[in-house]
Scaffold this active site. Structure first.
Site, PDB file in Angstrom:
ATOM      1  N   GLY A   1       0.836  -1.200   0.000  1.00  0.00           N
ATOM      2  CA  GLY A   1       0.000   0.000   0.000  1.00  0.00           C
ATOM      3  C   GLY A   1       0.867   1.245   0.000  1.00  0.00           C
ATOM      4  O   GLY A   1       2.101   1.159   0.085  1.00  0.00           O
ATOM      5  N   ASP A   2       0.225   2.398  -0.148  1.00  0.00           N
ATOM      6  CA  ASP A   2       0.919   3.687  -0.136  1.00  0.00           C
ATOM      7  C   ASP A   2       1.952   3.820  -1.249  1.00  0.00           C
ATOM      8  O   ASP A   2       2.984   4.461  -1.086  1.00  0.00           O
ATOM      9  CB  ASP A   2       1.628   3.933   1.211  1.00  0.00           C
ATOM     10  CG  ASP A   2       0.699   3.748   2.383  1.00  0.00           C
ATOM     11  OD1 ASP A   2      -0.439   4.240   2.301  1.00  0.00           O
ATOM     12  OD2 ASP A   2       1.102   3.116   3.366  1.00  0.00           O
TER      13      ASP A   2
ATOM     14  N   LYS B   1      -0.693   5.547  -5.451  1.00  0.00           N
ATOM     15  CA  LYS B   1      -1.810   5.272  -6.378  1.00  0.00           C
ATOM     16  C   LYS B   1      -2.595   6.535  -6.675  1.00  0.00           C
ATOM     17  O   LYS B   1      -3.049   6.741  -7.778  1.00  0.00           O
ATOM     18  CB  LYS B   1      -2.772   4.246  -5.760  1.00  0.00           C
ATOM     19  CG  LYS B   1      -2.280   2.830  -5.835  1.00  0.00           C
ATOM     20  CD  LYS B   1      -3.347   1.849  -5.376  1.00  0.00           C
ATOM     21  CE  LYS B   1      -3.590   1.894  -3.889  1.00  0.00           C
ATOM     22  NZ  LYS B   1      -2.482   1.490  -3.038  1.00  0.00           N
TER      23      LYS B   1
ATOM     24  N   GLY C   1      -5.973   5.857   1.956  1.00  0.00           N
ATOM     25  CA  GLY C   1      -5.936   7.317   1.956  1.00  0.00           C
ATOM     26  C   GLY C   1      -5.040   7.767   0.829  1.00  0.00           C
ATOM     27  O   GLY C   1      -3.918   7.313   0.696  1.00  0.00           O
ATOM     28  N   HIS C   2      -5.572   8.604  -0.029  1.00  0.00           N
ATOM     29  CA  HIS C   2      -4.787   9.116  -1.149  1.00  0.00           C
ATOM     30  C   HIS C   2      -4.513  10.580  -0.901  1.00  0.00           C
ATOM     31  O   HIS C   2      -5.452  11.356  -0.727  1.00  0.00           O
ATOM     32  CB  HIS C   2      -5.565   9.023  -2.455  1.00  0.00           C
ATOM     33  CG  HIS C   2      -5.803   7.621  -2.903  1.00  0.00           C
ATOM     34  ND1 HIS C   2      -4.948   6.595  -2.630  1.00  0.00           N
ATOM     35  CD2 HIS C   2      -6.793   7.097  -3.648  1.00  0.00           C
ATOM     36  CE1 HIS C   2      -5.416   5.492  -3.182  1.00  0.00           C
ATOM     37  NE2 HIS C   2      -6.533   5.768  -3.801  1.00  0.00           N
TER      38      HIS C   2
ATOM     39  N   GLN D   1      -5.115  -0.342  -0.939  1.00  0.00           N
ATOM     40  CA  GLN D   1      -4.026  -1.056  -0.255  1.00  0.00           C
ATOM     41  C   GLN D   1      -3.031  -1.627  -1.276  1.00  0.00           C
ATOM     42  O   GLN D   1      -2.888  -1.057  -2.340  1.00  0.00           O
ATOM     43  CB  GLN D   1      -4.574  -2.155   0.665  1.00  0.00           C
ATOM     44  CG  GLN D   1      -5.271  -1.636   1.911  1.00  0.00           C
ATOM     45  CD  GLN D   1      -6.709  -1.253   1.685  1.00  0.00           C
ATOM     46  OE1 GLN D   1      -7.451  -1.974   1.069  1.00  0.00           O
ATOM     47  NE2 GLN D   1      -7.111  -0.104   2.190  1.00  0.00           N
TER      48      GLN D   1
ATOM     49  N   THR E   1      -4.751  -6.805   5.362  1.00  0.00           N
ATOM     50  CA  THR E   1      -6.077  -6.240   5.568  1.00  0.00           C
ATOM     51  C   THR E   1      -7.095  -7.369   5.393  1.00  0.00           C
ATOM     52  O   THR E   1      -6.717  -8.520   5.144  1.00  0.00           O
ATOM     53  CB  THR E   1      -6.317  -5.031   4.634  1.00  0.00           C
ATOM     54  OG1 THR E   1      -7.500  -4.359   5.062  1.00  0.00           O
ATOM     55  CG2 THR E   1      -6.430  -5.441   3.172  1.00  0.00           C
TER      56      THR E   1
HETATM   57  P1  IMP Z   1      -6.791  -2.639   8.424  1.00  0.00           P
HETATM   58  O1  IMP Z   1      -6.974  -2.645   6.956  1.00  0.00           O
HETATM   59  O2  IMP Z   1      -7.126  -1.334   9.080  1.00  0.00           O
HETATM   60  O3  IMP Z   1      -7.464  -3.814   9.095  1.00  0.00           O
HETATM   61  O4  IMP Z   1      -5.224  -2.824   8.724  1.00  0.00           O
HETATM   62  C1  IMP Z   1      -4.540  -4.038   8.435  1.00  0.00           C
HETATM   63  C2  IMP Z   1      -3.139  -3.742   7.927  1.00  0.00           C
HETATM   64  O5  IMP Z   1      -3.212  -3.144   6.641  1.00  0.00           O
HETATM   65  C3  IMP Z   1      -2.342  -2.778   8.793  1.00  0.00           C
HETATM   66  O6  IMP Z   1      -0.975  -3.121   8.719  1.00  0.00           O
HETATM   67  C4  IMP Z   1      -2.540  -1.438   8.100  1.00  0.00           C
HETATM   68  O7  IMP Z   1      -1.530  -0.510   8.383  1.00  0.00           O
HETATM   69  C5  IMP Z   1      -2.530  -1.883   6.644  1.00  0.00           C
HETATM   70  N1  IMP Z   1      -3.261  -0.996   5.742  1.00  0.00           N
HETATM   71  C6  IMP Z   1      -4.595  -0.921   5.572  1.00  0.00           C
HETATM   72  N2  IMP Z   1      -4.892  -0.020   4.623  1.00  0.00           N
HETATM   73  C7  IMP Z   1      -3.737   0.468   4.177  1.00  0.00           C
HETATM   74  C8  IMP Z   1      -3.395   1.418   3.146  1.00  0.00           C
HETATM   75  O8  IMP Z   1      -4.231   1.974   2.454  1.00  0.00           O
HETATM   76  N3  IMP Z   1      -2.054   1.647   2.983  1.00  0.00           N
HETATM   77  C9  IMP Z   1      -1.118   1.016   3.708  1.00  0.00           C
HETATM   78  N4  IMP Z   1      -1.381   0.125   4.649  1.00  0.00           N
HETATM   79  C10 IMP Z   1      -2.686  -0.153   4.887  1.00  0.00           C
END
Ligand code: IMP
Length: 425
Positions: free
Chosen positions: A12-13, A16, A40-41, A225, A240
């Site tokens: 992720g990050d 995108k 989050g973008h 993600q 996730t």
């Molecule tokens: P959750 O999606 O909030 O359940 O988080 C699960 C894992 O995915 C954690 O390590 C978060 O930091 C990671 N994560 C969830 N969404 C993002 C994203 O958009 N970018 C980066 N990491 C994410």
């Protein structure tokens, strides 16, 4: 047919937001098909910085249709505040420009409370979730107790489902998680209000998208993600709760597998991760610090500092295969300027064994030692380059090596945060 899927190929990050924003210029419809406001973008348009968590980044282009499809889990409070903020800045003034699936599931206040309480109880072993209730919402979806937009909009159904769920969640919150319970009336009233505000956007988006495809409209499917956070193919359990690979678009948007033309993987020129879990090429010392500072590597959703490290070609090659990538958009190449030598991970070693793929075992992945090859860096700033030829020769060599190692053509290179700071190949 002009349908493009964009996915992140690391954790992720990957940037995108910016790439989707550029591709959205040539699209009629932009679709989110998974995840929720854990994404989050951050978009930089001129001096304006916009962070979007739910509404597809295409919203910043007037006249485009943005779709939040059924695979997305939606916190209506977040959606309403995002909508309000965008409208105040002159975006999304036409209701027809946003469509929300009637089958998308709602994140409820108890999902957030459960997410946070569980993480607290896990202590050191926490996943490091974003605390937005994503996991508990997908759990309820699979347990068939979730509440969808269509349920929210049916007075009796919403009341009935909320009553039933709350009874069970309050027992769980109080007895197991040692948290206070939640009041029916406050949730009911707030969600009915959100429902009234959002009602006008809710429809059968799968049908809308199929009609769009049949009519030859250009559609961009925006993943959330990254591949290594995919619940099946990522670094489980540090992932996730949804599928983030390109294939998830079929279920998440309700579109058949024959409908897609290309799959673009967004990939950073190095690697980052937020939250816990194995990260073979992580640099905990000055190199990681340097990448974090130059790359402004702080989470768009939680503000947490991102863990940083070298490019991992094992991981990206695997992601290219899992997603069926037709091309890579390489982001943040400019962040590497001034670093010499550069390192690329080409394999892992553990217990006398060599791995050319990401091992499924968390224990093994935590123990692997990356094998690196080194390449010379460059010192000339890259942000003015608009063609490959304008890049310093060592930057071109680095890009060519990544293409070779990931077996995927690099079709776009981002050399700065602004839309214009991009090389299209
Ligand atoms: P959750 O999606 O909030 O359940 O988080 C699960 C894992 O995915 C954690 O390590 C978060 O930091 C990671 N994560 C969830 N969404 C993002 C994203 O958009 N970018 C980066 N990491 C994410």
């Amino acid at each position: 047919m002009s349908t493009v899927i964009v996915v992140g190929v690391q954790w992720g990050d990957e940037g995108k937001g910016k790439i989707v924003d550029i591709l959205a210029r040539d699209a009629d419809i932009i679709v989110r098909f998974g995840g929720g406001n854990n994404a989050g973008h951050t978009l930089l348009v001129g001096e304006e910085r916009t962070v979007l968590h739910l509404i597809p980044s295409g919203v910043l282009h007037q006249g485009k249709i943005c779709v939040i499809a059924n695979g997305v889990v939606v916190d209506p409070e977040v959606l309403v505040s995002e909508l309000t903020a965008l409208r105040a800045r002159g975006y999304l003034t036409d209701d027809a420009c946003l469509k929300i699936s009637d089958e998308a599931h709602l994140i409820m206040p108890y999902h957030k409370a459960i997410d946070l309480a569980r993480e607290r109880l896990r202590g050191k072993g926490e996943i490091g979730t974003t605390g937005r209730g994503i996991g508990p919402t997908y759990e309820d979806k699979m347990a068939r107790t979730g509440i969808r937009f269509v349920d929210l909009l049916e007075e009796g159904t919403f009341r009935e489902k909320l009553e039933r769920n709350l009874e069970e969640k309050n027992i769980y919150l109080r007895s197991i998680l040692k948290e206070p319970g939640m009041e029916f009336a406050a949730i009911y009233d707030a969600y009915r209000r959100h429902g009234d505000l959002l009602r006008r956007y809710v429809s059968d988006t799968a049908l809308y998208l199929q009609e769009g495809i049949d009519a030859g409209r250009r559609i961009l499917f925006e993943g959330a993600q990254g591949t290594m956070l995919d619940v099946d193919h990522g670094t489980y359990p540090y992932v996730t709760s949804s599928n983030t690979v390109s294939g998830a678009v079929c279920a998440g948007a309700g579109v058949g597998p024959g409908s897609f033309q290309s799959v673009v993987g967004i990939c950073k020129a190095y690697t980052t991760r937020v939250g816990n879990g194995p990260f073979p090429t992580e640099e905990r010392g000055p190199i990681g610090e340097r990448l974090r500072e130059s790359g402004d590597e702080f989470g768009a959703t939680t503000g947490r500092p991102r863990r940083c490290g070298w490019f991992d070609a094992v991981l990206v090659r695997q992601a290219a295969r899992l997603n069926g990538l037709t091309g890579i958009a390489l982001t943040k190449l400019d962040v590497l300027t001034g670093m010499d030598p550069l390192r690329i991970c080409t394999g892992y070693r553990a217990g006398g064994q060599r791995f050319a793929r990401v091992p499924a075992s968390t224990r093994v992945l935590e123990a692997v030692v990356p094998e690196y090859e080194e390449m010379p860096g460059w010192t000339t700033p890259l942000s003015a380059a608009r063609t490959l030829a304008e890049l310093p020769v060592n930057a071109r060599r680095y890009v060519a090596r990544l293409e070779e190692l990931t077996a995927t053509p690099i079709t776009m290179i981002s050399v700065g945060a602004e839309r214009e700071e991009t090389i299209l190949i």
